[in-house]
Design a protein around this motif. Structure first.
Motif, mmCIF file in Angstrom:
data_model
loop_
_atom_site.group_PDB
_atom_site.id
_atom_site.type_symbol
_atom_site.label_atom_id
_atom_site.label_comp_id
_atom_site.label_asym_id
_atom_site.label_seq_id
_atom_site.Cartn_x
_atom_site.Cartn_y
_atom_site.Cartn_z
ATOM 1 N N ARG A 2 20.253 31.046 37.012
ATOM 2 C CA ARG A 2 21.425 30.797 36.151
ATOM 3 C C ARG A 2 22.667 30.428 36.976
ATOM 4 O O ARG A 2 23.591 29.792 36.469
ATOM 5 C CB ARG A 2 21.743 32.042 35.308
ATOM 6 C CG ARG A 2 20.708 32.358 34.252
ATOM 7 C CD ARG A 2 20.694 31.380 33.103
ATOM 8 N NE ARG A 2 21.934 31.267 32.364
ATOM 9 C CZ ARG A 2 22.095 30.492 31.297
ATOM 10 N NH1 ARG A 2 21.093 29.751 30.855
ATOM 11 N NH2 ARG A 2 23.267 30.422 30.675
ATOM 12 N N THR A 3 22.713 30.902 38.226
ATOM 13 C CA THR A 3 23.836 30.527 39.084
ATOM 14 C C THR A 3 23.315 30.199 40.477
ATOM 15 O O THR A 3 22.303 30.767 40.918
ATOM 16 C CB THR A 3 24.887 31.660 39.234
ATOM 17 O OG1 THR A 3 24.245 32.807 39.787
ATOM 18 C CG2 THR A 3 25.539 32.012 37.914
ATOM 19 N N TYR A 4 24.020 29.317 41.163
ATOM 20 C CA TYR A 4 23.704 29.041 42.565
ATOM 21 C C TYR A 4 25.013 28.953 43.328
ATOM 22 O O TYR A 4 25.722 27.938 43.260
ATOM 23 C CB TYR A 4 22.897 27.746 42.707
ATOM 24 C CG TYR A 4 22.545 27.456 44.155
ATOM 25 C CD1 TYR A 4 21.719 28.325 44.873
ATOM 26 C CD2 TYR A 4 23.050 26.344 44.816
ATOM 27 C CE1 TYR A 4 21.409 28.087 46.208
ATOM 28 C CE2 TYR A 4 22.741 26.097 46.148
ATOM 29 C CZ TYR A 4 21.922 26.970 46.835
ATOM 30 O OH TYR A 4 21.613 26.739 48.150
ATOM 31 N N ILE A 106 23.501 21.912 32.141
ATOM 32 C CA ILE A 106 23.717 22.489 33.476
ATOM 33 C C ILE A 106 25.018 21.893 34.023
ATOM 34 O O ILE A 106 25.295 20.709 33.808
ATOM 35 C CB ILE A 106 22.533 22.159 34.420
ATOM 36 C CG1 ILE A 106 21.245 22.831 33.926
ATOM 37 C CG2 ILE A 106 22.828 22.585 35.860
ATOM 38 C CD1 ILE A 106 19.992 22.430 34.712
ATOM 39 N N PRO A 137 24.046 27.345 32.893
ATOM 40 C CA PRO A 137 23.824 27.585 34.322
ATOM 41 C C PRO A 137 24.813 26.759 35.148
ATOM 42 O O PRO A 137 25.077 25.594 34.816
ATOM 43 C CB PRO A 137 22.387 27.101 34.557
ATOM 44 C CG PRO A 137 21.749 27.104 33.218
ATOM 45 C CD PRO A 137 22.844 26.812 32.221
ATOM 46 N N MET A 313 16.886 25.585 37.735
ATOM 47 C CA MET A 313 17.753 25.845 36.569
ATOM 48 C C MET A 313 17.110 25.304 35.289
ATOM 49 O O MET A 313 17.139 25.959 34.247
ATOM 50 C CB MET A 313 19.133 25.249 36.788
ATOM 51 C CG MET A 313 19.915 26.026 37.824
ATOM 52 S SD MET A 313 21.625 25.533 37.960
ATOM 53 C CE MET A 313 22.289 26.999 38.772
ATOM 54 N N SER A 316 14.582 27.508 33.918
ATOM 55 C CA SER A 316 15.076 28.762 33.337
ATOM 56 C C SER A 316 15.743 28.564 31.976
ATOM 57 O O SER A 316 16.182 29.523 31.344
ATOM 58 C CB SER A 316 16.078 29.443 34.292
ATOM 59 O OG SER A 316 17.316 28.762 34.244
#
Ligand code: CP
Length: 317
Positions: A2-4, A106, A137, A313, A316
């Motif tokens: 969900r996050t990077y 995204i 995300p 992402m 997900s």
């Protein structure tokens, strides 16, 4: 995913590099994942590599891609609550972010450190507001304190070029005419500390990075000593991090420029830099044009690091 924003978001780092190298062999294999999905890239700052490589990564995955340059054609955004908006900023980021989120699946965000307030920069105020309020995300395309897509590409490149199981990787500060953020060196350290490498950081005194990123790495203030036996030399400038000099240039010492003489101290090391690079400040023409320079393959791998993150992402959603 969900996050990077940092190396931990990738989980098992060896598995992430392996996945990236598989994607590189057939970058169109996952085109179905992005069908009818939209990638929005939001830039508060300029870019060449990040813009093109991330857009290409999204297209490889079958996505529609949109780019918004906040400072060119969009409304100027207020980022603080409580401000009486009677100046030149027409829209508040707290409305703008959920609106942007409603048009895409995204979001990638680039928002550099502003060097006005260290706390604001190191709290990643803009990136974290996207994470909190977009409902989508979010990945960093270089934020105030990190550039994880760059560091992931750097690690992929080291994996491709290394000649020993545990190469010596030296990140060296080098002079630059402007004050630059610590995002790239922070993320490079973040990744190298988790990778199977002998990692050394060298810089003049006063340029120590945040201990959150340096962790157990060896810090050597003598560049020549640090470069001895290096397999990879990663050059980068950054402005001072520690108080009271946050954001300041303390040195433009040209004896730190990576030259042929400096590279002669290494184990025939490969030269790396994230680009853009100031020639004959950071690195001499001879070194960057030498066969040991891998700055172009390194930049090429930006497409692969971005594609690996966006693929995860998409999986997900
Ligand atoms: N290395 C890097 O992020 O390049 P750009 O600033 O051109 O995107």
């Amino acid at each position: 995913m969900r996050t990077y924003t940092n190396v931990k978001d990738l989980g098992d780092l060896n598995a992430a590099v392996k996945e990236a190298l598989e994607i590189k062999k057939n970058r169109y294999a996952y085109k179905h994942l992005g069908e009818n999905k939209t990638l929005l890239m939001v830039f508060f700052n300029s870019s060449l590599r990040t813009r093109l490589s991330t857009q290409k990564a999204g297209m490889n995955l079958g996505m529609n891609t949109m780019v918004l340059d906040i400072n060119q054609g969009a409304w100027k955004l207020e980022t603080e609550r409580g401000v009486i908006m009677d100046g030149d900023k027409s829209e508040h980021i707290l409305e703008a972010i959920p609106v942007m989120g409603s048009y895409c699946d995204i979001i990638g965000v680039r928002a550099f450190a502003q060097f006005e307030n260290k706390e604001d920069d190191y709290q990643e105020k803009i990136l974290n507001q996207f994470i909190k309020y977009s409902g989508k995300p979010v990945f960093s395309m270089e934020a105030a304190t990190g550039h994880p897509l760059q560091a992931f590409a750097d690690l992929i490149t080291i994996e491709e070029y290394k000649k020993s199981a545990r190469p010596k990787v030296v990140m060296t500060w080098a002079p630059h005419p402007k004050a630059l953020p610590q995002a790239v060196p922070n993320s490079f350290a973040d990744f190298m500390n988790e990778a199977d490498v002998d990692f050394v950081i060298t810089h003049p005194e006063g340029y120590d990075l945040d201990t959150k990123f340096v962790r157990g790495a060896r810090v050597e203030y003598n560049q020549d000593k640090a470069l001895e036996g290096a397999d990879f030399v990663y050059a980068k400038n950054w402005a001072a991090y520690t108080d009271p000099n946050y954001g300041k240039i303390l040195s433009k010492d040209m004896s730190w420029t990576v030259t042929t003489q400096k590279m002669a101290l290494t184990n025939n090391a490969y030269f790396m830099h994230c680009l853009p690079v100031r020639r004959n400040m950071i690195v001499s023409d001879d070194v960057i044009e030498s066969p040991q320079s891998i700055v172009i393959p390194e930049a090429t791998n930006r497409e692969i690091s971005a594609q690996t993150v966006i693929k995860r992402m998409l999986e997900s959603l």
